[in-house]
Design a protein around this motif. Structure first.
Motif, PDB file in Angstrom:
ATOM      1  N   LEU A  22       0.849  -1.182   0.000  1.00  0.00           N
ATOM      2  CA  LEU A  22       0.000   0.000   0.000  1.00  0.00           C
ATOM      3  C   LEU A  22       0.884   1.232   0.000  1.00  0.00           C
ATOM      4  O   LEU A  22       2.112   1.149   0.057  1.00  0.00           O
ATOM      5  N   HIS A 126       2.026  -0.906  12.040  1.00  0.00           N
ATOM      6  CA  HIS A 126       1.443  -0.429  10.786  1.00  0.00           C
ATOM      7  C   HIS A 126       0.056   0.149  11.059  1.00  0.00           C
ATOM      8  O   HIS A 126      -0.837  -0.548  11.546  1.00  0.00           O
ATOM      9  N   PHE A 128      -3.343   2.010   9.617  1.00  0.00           N
ATOM     10  CA  PHE A 128      -4.187   2.291   8.463  1.00  0.00           C
ATOM     11  C   PHE A 128      -5.379   3.130   8.912  1.00  0.00           C
ATOM     12  O   PHE A 128      -5.965   2.864   9.965  1.00  0.00           O
ATOM     13  N   THR A 129      -5.738   4.123   8.117  1.00  0.00           N
ATOM     14  CA  THR A 129      -6.958   4.879   8.367  1.00  0.00           C
ATOM     15  C   THR A 129      -7.847   4.765   7.135  1.00  0.00           C
ATOM     16  O   THR A 129      -7.368   4.872   6.005  1.00  0.00           O
ATOM     17  N   HIS A 133      -6.369   5.477   3.386  1.00  0.00           N
ATOM     18  CA  HIS A 133      -5.862   4.321   2.653  1.00  0.00           C
ATOM     19  C   HIS A 133      -6.926   3.546   1.881  1.00  0.00           C
ATOM     20  O   HIS A 133      -6.589   2.779   0.971  1.00  0.00           O
ATOM     21  N   TYR A 143      -7.929  -2.915  -2.978  1.00  0.00           N
ATOM     22  CA  TYR A 143      -7.580  -2.731  -1.568  1.00  0.00           C
ATOM     23  C   TYR A 143      -7.448  -4.080  -0.861  1.00  0.00           C
ATOM     24  O   TYR A 143      -6.538  -4.292  -0.060  1.00  0.00           O
ATOM     25  N   LEU A 147      -4.021  -5.258   0.778  1.00  0.00           N
ATOM     26  CA  LEU A 147      -3.997  -5.429   2.226  1.00  0.00           C
ATOM     27  C   LEU A 147      -3.502  -6.818   2.600  1.00  0.00           C
ATOM     28  O   LEU A 147      -2.684  -6.979   3.521  1.00  0.00           O
ATOM     29  N   TRP A 150       0.215  -6.892   1.927  1.00  0.00           N
ATOM     30  CA  TRP A 150       0.945  -6.070   2.900  1.00  0.00           C
ATOM     31  C   TRP A 150       1.122  -6.816   4.218  1.00  0.00           C
ATOM     32  O   TRP A 150       2.214  -6.859   4.786  1.00  0.00           O
ATOM     33  N   PHE A 165      -6.106  -0.513  12.664  1.00  0.00           N
ATOM     34  CA  PHE A 165      -7.061  -0.025  11.668  1.00  0.00           C
ATOM     35  C   PHE A 165      -7.942   1.031  12.328  1.00  0.00           C
ATOM     36  O   PHE A 165      -8.822   0.699  13.120  1.00  0.00           O
TER      37      PHE A 165
END
Length: 326
Positions: A22, A126, A128-129, A133, A143, A147, A150, A165
């Motif tokens: 990502l 890590h 993510f928002t 993202h 995505y 994901l 990743w 998240f």
């Protein structure tokens, strides 16, 4: 020969991650150049950088998280138990729920600081928002693929990886189900074990239910600390599961009981916001100034309108607001 094999293995891993990654990793490598790439390849996933500090976590929760007796107890027990388990059956999965400013992001930071030497700055954490993202519904399938790659790439690199998240209530339904296999009770998937990883979901969804319960307790003359996890966890999970805007709507993560704990963050009262103000004052290097802190809190928004029991924004924004009153 051994060095050549090791170099080739590192090349395969990093290539796989880079190809399917990502935006955060791309930005990291481009911005850091060869030095950043070398650090990504060779930074040690060892006790030097990862060592659990259970005492530090307990003290931080007790001294820095205000008004959250349930969350404090659950997080301490869940994280400590998981980190001390040499052979967990699945990754640790926590779903943190409550209105803005109640401490969800702060708790994820405290967990990271208790596990990783560099805390949230660790390359093994890590974040993510949803709005940053996963913002375009047209790219949902992409995505999902990214994901999965990743997470797989980073857990391959370090089994003790942490994935946070944020804004789950803004995430497209179905996206989080793409990582369901990584959260399940599998020994490994394609040779990769995810059992030592930590997954944390942050969401405002379910906040209304928590407010309702807390308000009922207050109106019945009960102490806030009398609210127990059993009073909230089931109603919270059902609320999130049936909420189309939760990001966990009808998700198999709930249906298959893969979320270990739904952690409720109650709305904060006047006294809790005062505590946040005092801590922020100290963080700024100022001497105690109760007049300034109380002046700030008095002008903040509380609800219900007549009783003014709970803060509308919790402790969010206090750092910037406090400067005005000093």
């Amino acid at each position: 020969m051994k060095r050549t094999a090791r170099t080739l293995l590192h090349y395969i891993i990093i290539t796989s991650v880079l190809v399917h990654s990502l935006e955060p990793l791309t930005s990291f490598v481009v911005g850091s150049g060869l030095a950043g790439l070398y650090s990504y390849l060779f930074n040690s996933c060892s006790e030097k950088n990862i060592k659990f500090n259970g005492t530090g976590l307990e003290e931080a929760l007790q001294q820095k998280l205000f008004g959250q007796h349930i969350a404090t107890h659950v997080i301490r027990k869940a994280v400590t138990g998981f980190m001390n388990n040499e052979n967990p059956k699945k990754p640790l999965v926590l779903s943190l729920h409550g209105w803005t400013g109640t401490g969800k992001n702060y708790v994820s930071q405290l967990i990271a600081e208790s596990v990783y030497r560099e805390g949230m700055k660790s390359e093994f954490v890590h974040l993510f928002t949803a709005t940053a993202h996963f913002s375009h519904v047209d790219y949902l399938n992409e995505y999902k693929r990214n994901l999965q790659q990743w997470i797989k790439g980073n857990v391959t690199r370090c089994s003790r990886s942490m994935f946070i998240f944020d804004e789950m209530d803004k995430m497209h339904p179905g996206l989080i189900d793409s990582i369901k296999p990584f959260l399940d009770f599998y020994d490994n998937l394609d040779g990769v074990s995810y059992r030592n990883a930590i997954f944390v979901f942050l969401s405002n969804a379910g906040g209304e239910k928590l407010v309702e319960v807390a308000l009922n307790f207050w109106r019945e003359g009960k102490e806030r600390e009398e609210i127990k996890l059993k009073d909230l966890e089931e109603v919270l999970s059902l609320s999130v599961f049936n909420n189309k805007n939760s990001g966990l709507w009808h998700t198999s993560l709930i249906d298959k009981n893969l979320v270990d704990f739904f952690v409720p963050f109650l709305p904060l009262e006047y006294k809790h916001v005062l505590q946040c103000g005092r801590v922020e004052l100290a963080n700024k290097g100022h001497e105690p100034n109760e007049i300034a802190v109380e002046a700030m809190v008095r002008e903040m928004s509380f609800f219900p309108q007549e009783e003014r029991i709970f803060s509308s924004k919790g402790c969010k924004g206090i750092a910037s607001r406090l400067d005005y009153y000093l």
